[in-house]
Design a protein around this motif. Structure first.
Motif, PDB file in Angstrom:
ATOM      1  N   LYS A 129       3.617  -0.067 -18.684  1.00 38.79           N
ATOM      2  CA  LYS A 129       2.325   0.618 -18.876  1.00 38.79           C
ATOM      3  C   LYS A 129       2.015   1.390 -17.596  1.00 38.79           C
ATOM      4  CE  LYS A 129       0.725  -3.306 -21.590  1.00 38.79           C
ATOM      5  NZ  LYS A 129       0.013  -4.572 -21.465  1.00 38.79           N
ATOM      6  N   PRO A 130       1.108   2.364 -17.665  1.00 45.29           N
ATOM      7  CA  PRO A 130       0.780   3.102 -16.441  1.00 45.29           C
ATOM      8  C   PRO A 130       0.204   2.143 -15.393  1.00 45.29           C
ATOM      9  CG  PRO A 130      -0.252   4.095 -18.388  1.00 45.29           C
ATOM     10  CD  PRO A 130       0.350   2.813 -18.840  1.00 45.29           C
ATOM     11  N   MET A 131       0.653   2.277 -14.162  1.00 50.53           N
ATOM     12  CA  MET A 131       0.230   1.374 -13.083  1.00 50.53           C
ATOM     13  C   MET A 131      -1.192   1.705 -12.630  1.00 50.53           C
ATOM     14  SD  MET A 131       0.525  -0.759 -10.531  1.00 50.53           S
ATOM     15  CE  MET A 131       2.226  -1.251 -10.399  1.00 50.53           C
ATOM     16  N   GLN A 132      -2.072   0.698 -12.601  1.00 48.23           N
ATOM     17  CA  GLN A 132      -3.429   0.915 -12.105  1.00 48.23           C
ATOM     18  C   GLN A 132      -3.438   0.673 -10.607  1.00 48.23           C
ATOM     19  OE1 GLN A 132      -5.768  -1.535 -14.999  1.00 48.23           O
ATOM     20  NE2 GLN A 132      -7.440  -0.199 -14.342  1.00 48.23           N
ATOM     21  N   GLU A 133      -3.897   1.637  -9.850  1.00 43.71           N
ATOM     22  CA  GLU A 133      -3.923   1.504  -8.386  1.00 43.71           C
ATOM     23  C   GLU A 133      -4.936   0.437  -7.956  1.00 43.71           C
ATOM     24  OE1 GLU A 133      -1.774   2.814  -6.461  1.00 43.71           O
ATOM     25  OE2 GLU A 133      -0.882   4.198  -7.891  1.00 43.71           O
ATOM     26  N   PRO A 134      -4.710  -0.275  -6.892  1.00 48.53           N
ATOM     27  CA  PRO A 134      -3.577  -0.158  -5.973  1.00 48.53           C
ATOM     28  C   PRO A 134      -2.322  -0.854  -6.493  1.00 48.53           C
ATOM     29  CG  PRO A 134      -5.000  -1.953  -5.278  1.00 48.53           C
ATOM     30  CD  PRO A 134      -5.642  -1.352  -6.490  1.00 48.53           C
ATOM     31  N   GLY A 135      -1.179  -0.252  -6.229  1.00 47.54           N
ATOM     32  CA  GLY A 135       0.089  -0.895  -6.545  1.00 47.54           C
ATOM     33  C   GLY A 135       0.330  -2.035  -5.564  1.00 47.54           C
ATOM     34  N   LEU A 136       1.257  -2.896  -5.913  1.00 47.99           N
ATOM     35  CA  LEU A 136       1.480  -4.071  -5.075  1.00 47.99           C
ATOM     36  C   LEU A 136       2.034  -3.696  -3.693  1.00 47.99           C
ATOM     37  CD1 LEU A 136       1.213  -7.113  -5.042  1.00 47.99           C
ATOM     38  CD2 LEU A 136       3.570  -7.276  -5.875  1.00 47.99           C
ATOM     39  N   GLY A 137       2.859  -2.636  -3.669  1.00 49.11           N
ATOM     40  CA  GLY A 137       3.432  -2.203  -2.388  1.00 49.11           C
ATOM     41  C   GLY A 137       2.329  -1.807  -1.406  1.00 49.11           C
ATOM     42  N   VAL A 138       1.344  -1.091  -1.922  1.00 51.62           N
ATOM     43  CA  VAL A 138       0.220  -0.640  -1.089  1.00 51.62           C
ATOM     44  C   VAL A 138      -0.545  -1.852  -0.557  1.00 51.62           C
ATOM     45  CG1 VAL A 138      -2.017   0.541  -1.190  1.00 51.62           C
ATOM     46  CG2 VAL A 138      -0.001   1.553  -2.312  1.00 51.62           C
ATOM     47  N   VAL A 139      -0.761  -2.838  -1.441  1.00 53.93           N
ATOM     48  CA  VAL A 139      -1.505  -4.037  -1.027  1.00 53.93           C
ATOM     49  C   VAL A 139      -0.753  -4.765   0.085  1.00 53.93           C
ATOM     50  CG1 VAL A 139      -2.387  -6.283  -1.789  1.00 53.93           C
ATOM     51  CG2 VAL A 139      -2.607  -4.279  -3.281  1.00 53.93           C
ATOM     52  N   CYS A 140       0.555  -4.913  -0.101  1.00 55.64           N
ATOM     53  CA  CYS A 140       1.353  -5.603   0.920  1.00 55.64           C
ATOM     54  C   CYS A 140       1.294  -4.847   2.251  1.00 55.64           C
ATOM     55  CB  CYS A 140       2.813  -5.743   0.474  1.00 55.64           C
ATOM     56  SG  CYS A 140       3.016  -6.828  -0.940  1.00 55.64           S
ATOM     57  N   ASP A 141       1.349  -3.518   2.180  1.00 57.03           N
ATOM     58  CA  ASP A 141       1.285  -2.715   3.403  1.00 57.03           C
ATOM     59  C   ASP A 141      -0.065  -2.884   4.107  1.00 57.03           C
ATOM     60  OD1 ASP A 141       3.819  -1.844   2.957  1.00 57.03           O
ATOM     61  OD2 ASP A 141       3.265   0.151   2.211  1.00 57.03           O
ATOM     62  N   GLU A 142      -1.133  -2.929   3.318  1.00 61.98           N
ATOM     63  CA  GLU A 142      -2.464  -3.096   3.929  1.00 61.98           C
ATOM     64  C   GLU A 142      -2.588  -4.457   4.589  1.00 61.98           C
ATOM     65  OE1 GLU A 142      -6.212  -1.916   2.311  1.00 61.98           O
ATOM     66  OE2 GLU A 142      -5.313  -0.239   1.201  1.00 61.98           O
ATOM     67  N   ILE A 143      -1.998  -5.471   3.946  1.00 60.16           N
ATOM     68  CA  ILE A 143      -2.035  -6.817   4.542  1.00 60.16           C
ATOM     69  C   ILE A 143      -1.320  -6.773   5.890  1.00 60.16           C
ATOM     70  CG2 ILE A 143      -1.176  -9.192   4.322  1.00 60.16           C
ATOM     71  CD1 ILE A 143      -1.519  -8.904   1.261  1.00 60.16           C
ATOM     72  N   GLU A 144      -0.140  -6.154   5.885  1.00 56.09           N
ATOM     73  CA  GLU A 144       0.654  -6.128   7.115  1.00 56.09           C
ATOM     74  C   GLU A 144      -0.049  -5.327   8.213  1.00 56.09           C
ATOM     75  OE1 GLU A 144       5.368  -5.900   7.585  1.00 56.09           O
ATOM     76  OE2 GLU A 144       4.465  -3.916   7.660  1.00 56.09           O
ATOM     77  N   ALA A 145      -0.780  -4.277   7.787  1.00 56.57           N
ATOM     78  CA  ALA A 145      -1.438  -3.410   8.764  1.00 56.57           C
ATOM     79  C   ALA A 145      -2.712  -4.042   9.332  1.00 56.57           C
ATOM     80  CB  ALA A 145      -1.765  -2.066   8.109  1.00 56.57           C
ATOM     81  N   SER A 146      -3.126  -5.185   8.770  1.00 56.22           N
ATOM     82  CA  SER A 146      -4.370  -5.817   9.223  1.00 56.22           C
ATOM     83  C   SER A 146      -4.337  -6.057  10.729  1.00 56.22           C
ATOM     84  CB  SER A 146      -4.557  -7.153   8.501  1.00 56.22           C
ATOM     85  OG  SER A 146      -5.534  -7.932   9.166  1.00 56.22           O
ATOM     86  N   ALA A 147      -5.443  -5.721  11.380  1.00 55.87           N
ATOM     87  CA  ALA A 147      -5.529  -5.935  12.833  1.00 55.87           C
ATOM     88  C   ALA A 147      -5.657  -7.421  13.129  1.00 55.87           C
ATOM     89  CB  ALA A 147      -6.725  -5.183  13.371  1.00 55.87           C
ATOM     90  N   LYS A 148      -6.077  -8.189  12.097  1.00 57.74           N
ATOM     91  CA  LYS A 148      -6.242  -9.631  12.280  1.00 57.74           C
ATOM     92  C   LYS A 148      -5.092 -10.340  11.576  1.00 57.74           C
ATOM     93  CE  LYS A 148     -10.941  -8.361  12.540  1.00 57.74           C
ATOM     94  NZ  LYS A 148     -12.329  -8.445  12.091  1.00 57.74           N
ATOM     95  N   PRO A 149      -4.567 -11.393  12.172  1.00 57.18           N
ATOM     96  CA  PRO A 149      -3.393 -12.035  11.567  1.00 57.18           C
ATOM     97  C   PRO A 149      -3.704 -12.589  10.176  1.00 57.18           C
ATOM     98  CG  PRO A 149      -4.341 -13.419  13.281  1.00 57.18           C
ATOM     99  CD  PRO A 149      -5.046 -12.102  13.372  1.00 57.18           C
TER     100      PRO A 149
END
Ligand code: 3HC
Ligand code: NAI
Length: 679
Positions: free
Chosen positions: A69-89
């Motif tokens: 089905k069409p992917m509803q944003e945010p995709g999982l890759g984006v979520v994982c990237d945002e987690i990794e980019a967090s300034a806090k551990p």
């Protein structure tokens, strides 16, 4: 209740996901995680984040129902990237199974804490795809390509302890104190100035680069196993990219590969199998609150090929079994084989010597029929003969306590006729195991006309407990599996008389993906099953083969000749016997092409499947697929006979059946005309 909630524990933001039953990473969960990470960045009082899950497991993966089905944003890759980019551990607190997208979320986190009973894995390959949220690029950076390869290519999860040894898990938590331990860990690491980002790690990649032959070696070693599968090859390619390309390019490669796989027939088929297996456990037409009966003690009648194998299932599950035979010699032989099977498994290191003894201690062998009296379930596995079965059911009715389940392992015979011999037909059911019964996953649960819902439901749950995949069948000759097999056998016999060679028939099926063809199977099982020298009248190819001592692998010759290593080769003698029969039939032998062989072997099975569905002998088309996948080695990547038929096109199958003179099942014809499919 929303799928993701947050609460503050001092300076730690605890993010809890709650999406039963397995916390699949559907849209609401992805959006919730993204919002929670943003909340942590915006709140100056937050020093660290813990991501955890309610219920029985950490995220078990992407939501498979959203695929296609069409992917509803945010995709999982984006979520994982945002987690990794967090300034806090960010710390993942793992229990149950961190699978697929679930492990990818954990790899996006800076740290991972897990309970010892947890399992971590990337099983996407089993769905015909690969990890698509950077798993193929982050995992090798955390544990090295040599360790990541088998995890991604075979898809089997590893235990938390192993993950800890590989430094995939940073700390093991107490089994009952995961949340508190993870919070304490987070508070502790918050003091550090920097936090590891999986995507930016290079240490393990540098190590992997020292072994440039790794990938070719891995491909070669596993070539046979992975033969026709598309996803494992793509998995290897993706992991190789993690070593050879910069991270961003590796991600591009992963994206490209998953898009291709997602659209493939193999992946559609394997996803179908995932849901089909789960659907098969559901029984139509019984109330949800149907009670189940406790099964604490099992009786098995007959210690032959099947009785012994059936018994092992229960012993292995810790359920005591009383096994009854007619004569001491058969009983001793049966028990000795059970022990030998367990000891062989122990020799391979798959169970311990104590487990062998534990299983054997649960077995009570006897010649006394009355010993079955207090069983909660008795399964008969005596000779396949209706008179004998009738007699057995009369005796079971007279002997076994009321309320017990009385089951037959018959391959073909009518369960209702057996039930009619008792005063409690509601307690009678078919439990059709497949040989070898201690190994084969399939169990056909045959629902008699009067079988009670409780007996049916209990049987389905018991099947799961002993590790079987159960499918409900109605009462008909051969039930679902053997009824369809008969069609294939008839065609195989006809084909060799018309001129196809047995080895060509077998080759076409193994090329399709079956582990072996019908003639290889006959040779392995023994051609003399159900054959007798006294009554044999040279009436079939099989009769003559047996009369000439060609009884299969055990006599070093059957349809094939076998050398001392059991390596088969085509037999001129078999060819001559077939030619004689063909001559008698009056039809000249001709060259038969591979396409005709395949169509004539498999299309009549689909046709029979349609009849089985029409007669409501199977609850759903996907149940038929599950029978063939688990009982007869139909290749999973084609989805099973009925799913495969849809991919071939029902109109093409109907036309071909007509050409070969097979009467087309009305349901198949109707579906083809309307452009419908089975699934
Ligand atoms: N998505 C959607 N539904 C899922 C699901 C998933 N990932 N995993 C399980 N379910 C559903 C099942 O269909 C079943 O539904 P039902 O009750 O309506 O039949 C229910 O959850 C319970 O599943 P099981 O009966 O399998 O429960 P078990 O307790 O026996 O097993 C499990 C739990 C080990 C988590 C098992 O369900 C499992 O292996 N799930 C699939 C894991 C998987 O393949 N994950 C990878 C997904 S692909 C991915 O993540 C892509 C990513 O890289 C982008
Ligand atoms: P088998 O011949 O190996 O074993 C049958 C056993 O039952 C023998 O040991 C015999 O002594 C015993 N027996 C016969 N009558 C008895 C009685 N009245 N009381 C106690 N014991 C008795 O046969 P097998 O292959 O195990 O088959 C048993 C049943 O399982 C049959 O109904 C068969 O159709 C079915 N089955 C067989 C499969 C196979 O691949 N062999 C697969 C699935 C089902």
């Amino acid at each position: 209740m929303s799928a993701v909630t947050t609460r503050k524990d001092g300076d730690v933001l605890v993010v809890s996901a709650n999406n039963p039953p397995v916390n699949a990473l559907g849209y609401a969960v992805r959006a919730g995680l993204q919002a929670a990470i943003r909340e942590a960045q915006a709140d100056a009082s937050v020093a660290a984040v813990v991501i955890r899950c309610e219920g029985r497991t950490f995220f078990a993966g992407a939501d498979i129902t959203e695929f296609g089905k069409p992917m509803q944003e945010p995709g999982l890759g984006v979520v994982c990237d945002e987690i990794e980019a967090s300034a806090k551990p960010v710390v993942a607190a793992i229990h149950g199974t961190a699978l697929g997208g679930g492990l990818e979320v954990a790899l996006g986190c800076h740290y991972r804490v897990a309970v010892p009973s947890a399992k971590l894995g990337l099983p996407e390959v089993k769905l015909g795809i690969l990890p698509g949220a950077a798993g193929t690029q982050r995992l090798p950076r955390v544990i090295g390509a040599a360790e990541a390869l088998p995890m991604i290519v075979f898809g089997d999860p590893i235990a938390a302890k192993k993950a800890h040894a590989l430094e995939l898990v940073d700390q093991l938590a107490g089994e009952d104190s995961l949340e508190a331990d993870a919070i304490a860990f987070a508070r502790d690491v918050a003091k550090k100035a920097t936090h590891p980002k999986s995507s930016q790690r290079t240490d393990k990649i540098e190590e992997s680069k020292k072994d440039p032959g790794l990938f070719e070696r891995f491909r070669k070693e596993n070539a046979r196993k992975l033969n026709k599968l598309e996803a494992p090859a793509a998995c290897i390619e993706a992991v190789q990219a993690s070593v050879e390309l910069p991270y961003a390019d590796g991600i591009k490669k992963e994206r490209e590969l998953i898009m291709r796989l997602m659209a493939s027939t193999q992946s559609r088929a394997l996803r179908h199998v995932f849901f089909a297996e789960r659907a098969a456990a559901k029984i139509d037409g019984i109330p949800a609150d149907t009670p189940t009966l406790p099964i604490k003690k099992v009786g098995v009648l007959g210690a032959g090929t099947m009785g012994g194998g059936i018994t092992m299932n229960f012993l292995s599950a810790g359920i005591p079994v009383t096994i009854v035979e007619r004569e001491q010699a058969a009983l001793d032989r049966g028990v000795a084989i059970i022990r030998k099977n367990y000891e062989n498994t122990a020799k391979k290191g798959r169970i311990t010597a104590e487990q062998v003894e534990k299983a054997m201690s649960l077995l009570t062998p006897t010649l006394d029929f009355n010993a079955l009296a207090d069983s909660d379930l008795v399964i008969e596995a005596v000779f396949e003969n209706m008179d004998i079965k009738r007699d057995v059911f009369r005796r079971l009715d007279a002997t076994v306590k009321q309320g017990a389940i009385l089951a037959s392992n018959t391959s073909y015979l009518n369960i209702d006729e057996m039930a009619a011999e008792t005063k409690r037909p509601e307690s009678v059911i078919g439990l059709h195991f497949f040989s070898p019964a201690n190994v084969m996953k399939l169990l056909e649960v045959v629902r008699g006309a009067k079988t009670s819902p409780a007996v049916l439901k209990t049987s389905m749950e018991l099947a799961r407990k002993i590790g079987k995949v159960a499918v409900v069948s109605g009462v008909c000759h051969g039930f679902i599996g053997n009824r369809m097999l008969s069609q294939r056998q008839q065609q195989a016999q006809a084909l060799i008389l018309e001129g196809a060679k047995p080895w060509d028939v077998d080759r076409v099926l193994t090329e399709f993906g079956f582990p072996m063809g019908p003639f290889q199977m006959s040779d392995l099982a023994g051609l003399d099953i159900g054959w007798s020298a006294e009554t044999s009248k040279s009436a079939s190819v099989r009769d003559v083969l047996c009369e000439r001592g060609r009884r299969g692998q055990k006599t070093s010759k059957g349809f094939y000749d076998y050398d001392e290593n059991r390596k088969p080769s085509p037999s001129p003698e078999t060819e001559a016997i077939i030619a004689e029969f063909a001559a008698k039939s009056g039809k000249p032998q001709r060259a038969v092409g591979d396409e005709e062989i395949l169509e004539r072997l498999l299309y009549p099975m689909v046709n029979e499947g349609a009849k089985i569905l029409d007669e409501k002998m199977a609850q759903r088309a996907s149940d038929i697929d599950i029978v063939w996948l688990n009982g007869y080695g139909w290749p999973a990547y084609t989805g099973g006979p009925m799913f495969w038929a849809d991919t071939v096109g029902l109109d093409k199958i109907v036309a071909s059946l007509g050409k070969y003179g097979v009467a087309v099942a009305p349901m198949l014809k109707a579906k083809a005309e309307k452009g419908e499919s089975f699934n």
